[in-house]
Design an enzyme around this catalytic site. Structure first.
Site, PDB file in Angstrom:
ATOM      1  N   ASP A  89     -54.430  21.358  91.434  1.00  0.00           N
ATOM      2  CA  ASP A  89     -54.737  22.100  90.210  1.00  0.00           C
ATOM      3  C   ASP A  89     -53.472  22.681  89.597  1.00  0.00           C
ATOM      4  O   ASP A  89     -53.352  22.789  88.381  1.00  0.00           O
ATOM      5  CB  ASP A  89     -55.763  23.193  90.515  1.00  0.00           C
ATOM      6  CG  ASP A  89     -57.047  22.589  91.046  1.00  0.00           C
ATOM      7  OD1 ASP A  89     -57.667  21.808  90.303  1.00  0.00           O
ATOM      8  OD2 ASP A  89     -57.396  22.835  92.211  1.00  0.00           O
ATOM      9  N   GLU A 108     -59.516  19.219 102.767  1.00  0.00           N
ATOM     10  CA  GLU A 108     -58.239  18.682 102.280  1.00  0.00           C
ATOM     11  C   GLU A 108     -57.095  19.166 103.181  1.00  0.00           C
ATOM     12  O   GLU A 108     -56.214  18.391 103.566  1.00  0.00           O
ATOM     13  CB  GLU A 108     -58.003  19.121 100.829  1.00  0.00           C
ATOM     14  CG  GLU A 108     -58.950  18.421  99.859  1.00  0.00           C
ATOM     15  CD  GLU A 108     -58.930  18.979  98.455  1.00  0.00           C
ATOM     16  OE1 GLU A 108     -58.351  20.064  98.245  1.00  0.00           O
ATOM     17  OE2 GLU A 108     -59.502  18.335  97.564  1.00  0.00           O
TER      18      GLU A 108
HETATM   19  C1  5RP Z   1     -60.306  19.302  94.847  1.00  0.00           C
HETATM   20  C2  5RP Z   1     -58.863  19.419  94.539  1.00  0.00           C
HETATM   21  C3  5RP Z   1     -58.308  18.511  93.501  1.00  0.00           C
HETATM   22  O1  5RP Z   1     -57.227  17.837  94.029  1.00  0.00           O
HETATM   23  C4  5RP Z   1     -57.874  19.320  92.318  1.00  0.00           C
HETATM   24  O2  5RP Z   1     -58.959  20.111  91.898  1.00  0.00           O
HETATM   25  C5  5RP Z   1     -57.391  18.429  91.174  1.00  0.00           C
HETATM   26  O3  5RP Z   1     -58.482  17.702  90.691  1.00  0.00           O
HETATM   27  P1  5RP Z   1     -58.376  16.723  89.439  1.00  0.00           P
HETATM   28  O4  5RP Z   1     -57.651  15.511  89.897  1.00  0.00           O
HETATM   29  O5  5RP Z   1     -59.828  16.457  89.083  1.00  0.00           O
HETATM   30  O6  5RP Z   1     -57.656  17.453  88.341  1.00  0.00           O
HETATM   31  O7  5RP Z   1     -58.147  20.204  95.092  1.00  0.00           O
HETATM   32  O8  5RP Z   1     -60.728  20.264  95.758  1.00  0.00           O
END
Ligand code: 5RP
Length: 227
Positions: A89, A108
């Site tokens: 994010d 993760e």
């Molecule tokens: C999920 C995560 C994702 O890697 C993060 O939210 C980025 O997501 P996106 O590729 O949809 O922008 O940590 O838990």
């Protein structure tokens, strides 16, 4: 001008090209969660015969990989993996990240901890000078939601329950805004230490090793410890 989705497409394809030369019939990959990873999985699908399979950080990614014929392994059955590929994010210049927008932060962190190399795949909107504009996700045991919230408030944050959401671990997420994250590793350790916290979305103590950033001018590769 490329759209954000096109930027994600480019970085997902670049990530496949980055790992492909290293794949053997025994390779297990670690695969994250999110919209960028969804595209990565789609790009990886046609190469499924080049590697053994993957460990996933979410039910969502597991289902997507299984649908494409990629064998999904339980982490308990895997000794190690050369790469963990995931989005973020926010990512700062020291490769510390905020993750968990998709709510999969704990798995993760677990899967990433087993991999030799964390390959972060982002579009340029995710790069920041200082982490914390994106509210920090913190996964909590439900009975500790309020006690953890009070302690997060003492750290200067404003926790808000992510409504209508339960993690793959049957826990809840607090989205914490307003934290001054000047030292991401220290903040990660402090939050992890609050009783009732399952994990927090700061990935700083162990951040990314390689970052692929999708820009209007192409995909850039940055390495933490270039050889
Ligand atoms: C999920 C995560 C994702 O890697 C993060 O939210 C980025 O997501 P996106 O590729 O949809 O922008 O940590 O838990």
């Amino acid at each position: 001008m490329l759209t954000q989705n096109e930027l994600k497409q480019n970085v997902a394809q670049a990530a496949v090209e980055y790992v492909l030369p290293f794949l053997t019939p025994d390779t297990i990959l670690g695969v994250g969660t999110g919209s960028t990873v969804d595209i990565f999985i789609d790009c990886l699908g046609p190469h499924r015969s080049r590697f053994r399979g993957a460990v996933s950080s979410s039910e969502r990614s597991s289902a997507r990989m299984a649908a494409l014929g990629i064998q999904v392994f339980d982490l308990n059955d895997v000794q190690g993996m050369p790469f963990y590929i995931d989005g973020a994010d926010e990512i700062d210049h020291g490769f510390s990240m905020i993750k968990g927008g998709g709510g999969a932060l704990t798995r993760e962190k677990i899967v990433a901890s087993v991999a030799d190399q964390f390959v972060c795949i982002v579009d340029e909107s995710k790069r920041v000078d200082c982490l914390g504009t994106f509210p920090l996700p913190v996964e909590v045991i439900p009975m500790a939601r309020e006690s953890v919230s009070r302690q997060l408030a003492q750290l200067g944050g404003k926790p808000a329950l992510r409504t209508d959401f339960v993690t793959d671990n049957d826990c809840q997420i607090l989205n914490v805004s307003g934290l001054a994250i000047s030292d991401p590793s220290q903040m990660e350790a402090r939050i992890n230490n609050i009783p009732g916290v399952v994990s927090c979305g700061l990935f700083a103590i162990a951040g990314a090793d390689v970052v692929l950033v999708s820009t209007q001018d192409g995909v850039l590769r940055m390495e933490k410890n270039p050889s």
